[in-house]
Design a protein around this motif. Structure first.
Motif, PDB file in Angstrom:
ATOM      1  N   LEU A 108       0.720  -1.205  -0.002  1.00  0.00           N
ATOM      2  CA  LEU A 108       0.085  -0.027  -0.296  1.00  0.00           C
ATOM      3  C   LEU A 108       0.999   1.246  -0.058  1.00  0.00           C
ATOM      4  N   PHE A 109       2.080   1.132   0.750  1.00  0.00           N
ATOM      5  CA  PHE A 109       3.046   2.265   0.920  1.00  0.00           C
ATOM      6  C   PHE A 109       3.434   2.406  -0.563  1.00  0.00           C
ATOM      7  N   LEU A 141       1.855   1.758  -3.343  1.00  0.00           N
ATOM      8  CA  LEU A 141       0.662   2.470  -4.153  1.00  0.00           C
ATOM      9  C   LEU A 141       0.580   3.996  -3.966  1.00  0.00           C
ATOM     10  N   LEU A 142       0.810   4.294  -2.746  1.00  0.00           N
ATOM     11  CA  LEU A 142       1.028   5.912  -2.244  1.00  0.00           C
ATOM     12  C   LEU A 142       2.110   6.662  -2.731  1.00  0.00           C
ATOM     13  N   GLY A 143       2.985   5.949  -3.462  1.00  0.00           N
ATOM     14  CA  GLY A 143       4.002   6.654  -4.036  1.00  0.00           C
ATOM     15  C   GLY A 143       5.420   6.890  -2.913  1.00  0.00           C
ATOM     16  N   SER A 144       5.307   6.107  -1.935  1.00  0.00           N
ATOM     17  CA  SER A 144       6.497   6.242  -1.258  1.00  0.00           C
ATOM     18  C   SER A 144       7.341   4.723  -0.967  1.00  0.00           C
ATOM     19  N   PHE A 203      10.524   4.243  -0.456  1.00  0.00           N
ATOM     20  CA  PHE A 203      11.396   4.113   0.453  1.00  0.00           C
ATOM     21  C   PHE A 203      10.805   3.491   1.923  1.00  0.00           C
ATOM     22  N   LEU A 204       9.737   4.234   2.034  1.00  0.00           N
ATOM     23  CA  LEU A 204       8.865   3.723   3.184  1.00  0.00           C
ATOM     24  C   LEU A 204       8.558   2.193   3.236  1.00  0.00           C
ATOM     25  N   LEU A 229      11.425   0.261   4.054  1.00  0.00           N
ATOM     26  CA  LEU A 229      12.118   0.281   5.535  1.00  0.00           C
ATOM     27  C   LEU A 229      11.139  -0.642   6.136  1.00  0.00           C
ATOM     28  N   GLN A 230       9.937  -0.562   5.723  1.00  0.00           N
ATOM     29  CA  GLN A 230       8.676  -1.294   6.556  1.00  0.00           C
ATOM     30  C   GLN A 230       9.059  -2.886   6.280  1.00  0.00           C
ATOM     31  N   VAL A 268      12.393  -3.358   8.660  1.00  0.00           N
ATOM     32  CA  VAL A 268      12.426  -3.426   9.768  1.00  0.00           C
ATOM     33  C   VAL A 268      11.503  -4.249  10.413  1.00  0.00           C
ATOM     34  N   GLY A 275       8.479   9.198  -4.732  1.00  0.00           N
ATOM     35  CA  GLY A 275       9.065   9.362  -3.425  1.00  0.00           C
ATOM     36  C   GLY A 275       9.710  10.667  -2.960  1.00  0.00           C
ATOM     37  N   LEU A 313      13.102  14.466   1.006  1.00  0.00           N
ATOM     38  CA  LEU A 313      12.807  13.728   2.119  1.00  0.00           C
ATOM     39  C   LEU A 313      13.982  13.604   2.950  1.00  0.00           C
TER      40      LEU A 313
END
Lengths: 168, 101
Positions: A43-44, A46-49, A51-52, A55-56, A59, A128, A133
């Motif tokens: 989902l991240f 799809l939301l255009g991030s 990198f996150l 990281l998800q 981690v 992103g 960022l």
């Protein structure tokens, strides 16, 4: 197309989350939670991030869930409890959850600020904006970043102190 | 076709309620911890959705901080769990009454 992909990811996320709460065996619960976290990473993306999302996965799925699985297997608590749910708290808990859900639904439907944001039609961040960022993170958010590193160090030391057996 | 914002928020709300159900209703302490992770993740979905739809990236920075805090929280919680199980070998939350809560 994007809507179809989103609906697929969202459905798998919610089914996996239900599995976490319903499963009898803690190991099954942990595996379902891994599936759920990977879907949230999707989902991240799809939301255009992206990198996150990376990281998800690093981690959460790579470190946190492996730690949880290690603890489950080390503690040898695999025998399934005969009673999965708390006895006395079932009715009040369900009432609280129903109230919470109704409030969230009401806010989603009728909040005028939310409709302002969603009708704003701002372009979704593509790629992103990783450079921006990181610049913001190391200038405006430098102090929180340092505090986070100290908190991680404290957690490390605390976990070692807590789990050490008494040697005297 | 673009996905509207309220769909992401609905997914976040559903995850939060499922996680709250796990925290409030389950007896196993490990599953309570995992449900806490679910709730934190739903909050991150909301943060990233708002930041993406407003063309901002500060929400993503807060989500990174949430991930870091969660990692330290899990480490401490599992440490406390191991130390607790050394004294009293049970994982049921209604049988852990050492502090008379």
């Amino acid at each position: 197309m994007e809507l179809g992909i989103f609906l697929f990811f969202a459905t798998v996320t919610i089914i996996a989350a239900l599995m976490v709460v319903i499963a009898r065996n803690p190991v099954h619960s942990a595996l379902a939670l891994m599936v759920c976290l990977v879907q949230v990473a999707a989902l991240f993306v799809l939301l255009g991030s992206p990198f996150l999302a990376a990281l998800q996965i690093f981690v959460y799925v790579g470190a946190v869930m492996v730690l949880v699985l290690f603890v489950i297997m080390m503690l040898d608590v695999r025998e399934a409890a005969r009673v999965r749910f708390l006895q006395g708290a079932l009715i009040p808990g369900l009432v609280t959850l129903a109230l919470l859900g109704a409030q969230m639904l009401l806010l989603l439907i009728s909040s005028d600020r939310l409709s302002f944001v969603s009708t704003n039609q701002a372009p979704i961040l593509k790629g992103g904006g990783l450079e921006q960022l990181s610049k913001t993170m190391f200038t405006d958010y430098l102090l929180p970043f340092e505090v986070i590193s100290v908190i991680l160090l404290v957690a490390l030391v605390g976990a070692i102190v807590l789990t050490r057996s008494e040697v005297k | 076709m673009m996905v509207p914002l309220y769909m992401y928020l609905a997914v976040g709300a559903a995850l939060f309620i499922i996680g709250a159900a796990g925290v409030l209703l389950r007896r196993n302490l490990l599953i309570v911890l995992m449900s806490l992770e679910l709730m934190l993740n739903s909050v991150s979905i909301n943060l990233v959705a708002f930041s993406s739809f407003q063309g901002e990236f500060r929400g993503q920075i807060v989500a990174i901080f949430v991930i870091a805090i969660t990692a330290s929280e899990v480490a401490i919680a599992l440490g406390i769990l191991v130390a607790l199980l050394r004294n009293k070998p049970t994982l049921e939350v209604d049988e852990i009454t050492i502090m008379k809560g």
